[in-house]
Design a protein around this motif. Structure first.
Motif, PDB file in Angstrom:
ATOM      1  N   SER A 294      -2.670   2.282  -4.283  1.00 39.56           N
ATOM      2  CA  SER A 294      -2.949   3.481  -3.495  1.00 39.56           C
ATOM      3  C   SER A 294      -4.445   3.569  -3.236  1.00 39.56           C
ATOM      4  O   SER A 294      -5.250   3.336  -4.141  1.00 39.56           O
ATOM      5  CB  SER A 294      -2.503   4.722  -4.269  1.00 39.56           C
ATOM      6  N   VAL A 295      -4.828   3.922  -2.014  1.00 32.95           N
ATOM      7  CA  VAL A 295      -6.259   4.097  -1.717  1.00 32.95           C
ATOM      8  C   VAL A 295      -6.733   5.527  -1.969  1.00 32.95           C
ATOM      9  O   VAL A 295      -7.906   5.831  -1.774  1.00 32.95           O
ATOM     10  CB  VAL A 295      -6.638   3.664  -0.281  1.00 32.95           C
ATOM     11  N   GLY A 296      -5.851   6.402  -2.413  1.00 37.72           N
ATOM     12  CA  GLY A 296      -6.298   7.753  -2.729  1.00 37.72           C
ATOM     13  C   GLY A 296      -5.144   8.733  -2.738  1.00 37.72           C
ATOM     14  O   GLY A 296      -4.065   8.452  -2.201  1.00 37.72           O
TER      15      GLY A 296
ATOM     16  N   TYR B  88      -3.787  11.204  -1.189  1.00 36.81           N
ATOM     17  CA  TYR B  88      -3.504  11.937   0.037  1.00 36.81           C
ATOM     18  C   TYR B  88      -2.496  11.085   0.789  1.00 36.81           C
ATOM     19  O   TYR B  88      -2.292   9.922   0.449  1.00 36.81           O
ATOM     20  CB  TYR B  88      -4.781  12.143   0.877  1.00 36.81           C
ATOM     21  N   VAL B  89      -1.859  11.677   1.788  1.00 44.07           N
ATOM     22  CA  VAL B  89      -0.813  10.942   2.513  1.00 44.07           C
ATOM     23  C   VAL B  89      -1.296  10.611   3.917  1.00 44.07           C
ATOM     24  O   VAL B  89      -1.774  11.484   4.639  1.00 44.07           O
ATOM     25  CB  VAL B  89       0.489  11.771   2.578  1.00 44.07           C
ATOM     26  N   VAL B  90      -1.205   9.352   4.288  1.00 41.29           N
ATOM     27  CA  VAL B  90      -1.507   8.922   5.658  1.00 41.29           C
ATOM     28  C   VAL B  90      -0.196   8.476   6.313  1.00 41.29           C
ATOM     29  O   VAL B  90       0.818   8.311   5.641  1.00 41.29           O
ATOM     30  CB  VAL B  90      -2.569   7.796   5.690  1.00 41.29           C
TER      31      VAL B  90
ATOM     32  N   LEU C 181       0.854  -1.188   0.000  1.00 43.70           N
ATOM     33  CA  LEU C 181       0.000   0.000   0.000  1.00 43.70           C
ATOM     34  C   LEU C 181       0.888   1.234   0.000  1.00 43.70           C
ATOM     35  O   LEU C 181       1.706   1.412   0.921  1.00 43.70           O
ATOM     36  CB  LEU C 181      -0.890   0.016   1.248  1.00 43.70           C
ATOM     37  N   SER C 182       0.760   2.065  -1.022  1.00 45.02           N
ATOM     38  CA  SER C 182       1.604   3.252  -1.107  1.00 45.02           C
ATOM     39  C   SER C 182       0.920   4.331  -1.930  1.00 45.02           C
ATOM     40  O   SER C 182       0.098   4.037  -2.815  1.00 45.02           O
ATOM     41  CB  SER C 182       2.965   2.880  -1.697  1.00 45.02           C
TER      42      SER C 182
HETATM   43  N1  4HQ Z   1       1.053   5.932   2.460  1.00 50.36           N
HETATM   44  N2  4HQ Z   1      -2.555   4.699  -0.239  1.00 50.36           N
HETATM   45  C1  4HQ Z   1       2.309   4.179   3.652  1.00 50.36           C
HETATM   46  C2  4HQ Z   1      -0.108   6.362   1.853  1.00 50.36           C
HETATM   47  C3  4HQ Z   1      -0.972   5.427   1.112  1.00 50.36           C
HETATM   48  C4  4HQ Z   1      -2.009   5.820   0.243  1.00 50.36           C
HETATM   49  C5  4HQ Z   1       1.959   6.932   3.014  1.00 50.36           C
HETATM   50  C6  4HQ Z   1       1.516   4.555   2.469  1.00 50.36           C
HETATM   51  C7  4HQ Z   1       2.823   6.424   4.125  1.00 50.36           C
HETATM   52  C8  4HQ Z   1       4.259   4.718   4.949  1.00 50.36           C
HETATM   53  N3  4HQ Z   1      -0.964   4.105   1.116  1.00 50.36           N
HETATM   54  N4  4HQ Z   1       3.394   5.121   3.860  1.00 50.36           N
HETATM   55  N5  4HQ Z   1      -2.381   7.041  -0.073  1.00 50.36           N
HETATM   56  O1  4HQ Z   1      -0.433   7.514   1.944  1.00 50.36           O
HETATM   57  O2  4HQ Z   1      -1.916   3.652   0.298  1.00 50.36           O
END
Ligand code: 4HQ
Length: 263
Positions: free
Chosen positions: A132-134, A136-138, A87-88
Motif C-alpha cells: 500500500s502506498v498510503g 487512503y483510497v485511489v 498495489l492495494s
Molecule cells: N487502491 N495503495 C487499487 C488503493 C491503493 C493504495 C484502491 C488499490 C483501488 C483498485 N493501492 N484499487 N492505497 O487505494 O495501493
C-alpha cells in the motif's frame, strides 16, 4: 532493472514515465518498463475483464482468467524469481526500506487493479507481495504503481546526477529532511539562517542534523520511535531528547518555527 506493469490503462503508465529522473533513467538504459493489458487476454467478444461480486454489493471485481493470464505473460518477460507485487490499500506499507530492497532486484512485476479490486484467487495464485502506498483510497493501482516505480528508479546507480543525494533523502536515516534555501539571501523579509552562509561545513552539517531531528520529532514522532540512526544522527537525536525532556515540550514546535505563526 526491468519492471512490468499489468494494467487496463497502459498509456497512463507510459506517459508518466517520460519525465524527469525516471525518464532519464529509462533513456540511459538503467531501467525498462513494459506493460501488459488484461483486456488482451479476455476471450469473449466484448473483451470482458470485470464481473459482479459474489454475495452482492456495489461495484465490480476484476475477473480472474484474463488477469492471471496477463500476470503470467508479463512475468515470463522478467528474470526468474522476480516478485509479483499487487498495489492495494490492504497491503503492507510501502516504505523507503522496501524501495531499497526492490531496487536491488533485476525485475519486479506490479499489478495495478481497477474497480473494487481483483478476485482473491488471483492474489493467492499470482501475487507474492501486497503493498500500500498510503492509508487512503485511489480509484486505480496505476498511480500507486507509478509511485513505486519512481521510488525505485531514483535509487538505481547512475539515476541521480549526484549519487550522494539519495543518501540525504528523508527516511534514509529514518528522519525527515530539514529545510532548504537558495538565493536571494533575504526574501520578503525572511533571511536564510546565518549558519548556512558561514562557510563552516562541520557547523552546517550539525545544524542540518538538528533541524532534521527537530522536524521529525514535531511532525512524525512515529518515525522517531522507529528510527535507528547511527553516528552523528544518533548523537543529534540523543542531544535533542535530553534537551527536549529538560525543556518540557517547548522545543519541537518552535524549532520547526510554525506553530508560533499560526499556519
Ligand atoms: N487502491 N495503495 C487499487 C488503493 C491503493 C493504495 C484502491 C488499490 C483501488 C483498485 N493501492 N484499487 N492505497 O487505494 O495501493
Amino acid at each position: 532493472m526491468k519492471i512490468e506493469v499489468v494494467t487496463l490503462f497502459p498509456r497512463m503508465i507510459a506517459v508518466a514515465l517520460e519525465f524527469g529522473i525516471v525518464g532519464r533513467a529509462i533513456g540511459r538504459g538503467l531501467l525498462s518498463v513494459g506493460t501488459e493489458d488484461p483486456r488482451a487476454h479476455a476471450t469473449d467478444a466484448h473483451r470482458t475483464v470485470d464481473d459482479r461480486p459474489y454475495g452482492g454489493g456495489p461495484g465490480m471485481v476484476m475477473k480472474p482468467e484474463p488477469l492471471l493470464a496477463a500476470i503470467r505473460a508479463a512475468h515470463a518477460r522478467l528474470p526468474a524469481g522476480s516478485p509479483r507485487v499487487y498495489l492495494s490499500a490492504q497491503g503492507r506499507p510501502f516504505r523507503q526500506a522496501q524501495a531499497q530492497e526492490l531496487a536491488a532486484l533485476p525485475g519486479v512485476l506490479l499489478l495495478a487493479g481497477r474497480y473494487e479490486g481483483v478476485d482473491e484467487r488471483v492474489i493467492e495464485l499470482g501475487i507474492d507481495l501486497e503493498l500500500s502506498v498510503g492509508d487512503y483510497v485511489v480509484s486505480g493501482g496505476e498511480l500507486p504503481a507509478l509511485t513505486v516505480i519512481d521510488a525505485l528508479a531514483r535509487l538505481l546507480p547512475g539515476a541521480l546526477g549526484d549519487e550522494r543525494s539519495s543518501l540525504d533523502d528523508s527516511f534514509v536515516q529514518g528522519l525527515l529532511e530539514g529545510p532548504h534555501y537558495t538565493r536571494p539571501e533575504v526574501f520578503e523579509g525572511r533571511s536564510v539562517p546565518p549558519v548556512l552562509l558561514s562557510g563552516d561545513h562541520a557547523d552546517i552539517r550539525r545544524w542540518r542534523l538538528e533541524q532534521s531531528v527537530a522536524r521529525t520529532a514535531e511532525r512524525r514522532p512515529d518515525l522517531l520511535a522507529r528510527a535507528r540512526p547511527t553516528g552523528a544522527a544518533r548523537r543529534a537525536l540523543d542531544e535533542f531528547q535530553t534537551g527536549a525532556s529538560s525543556d518540557a515540550g517547548a522545543g519541537a514546535a518552535s524549532a520547526a518555527g510554525r506553530e508560533d505563526r499560526g499556519d
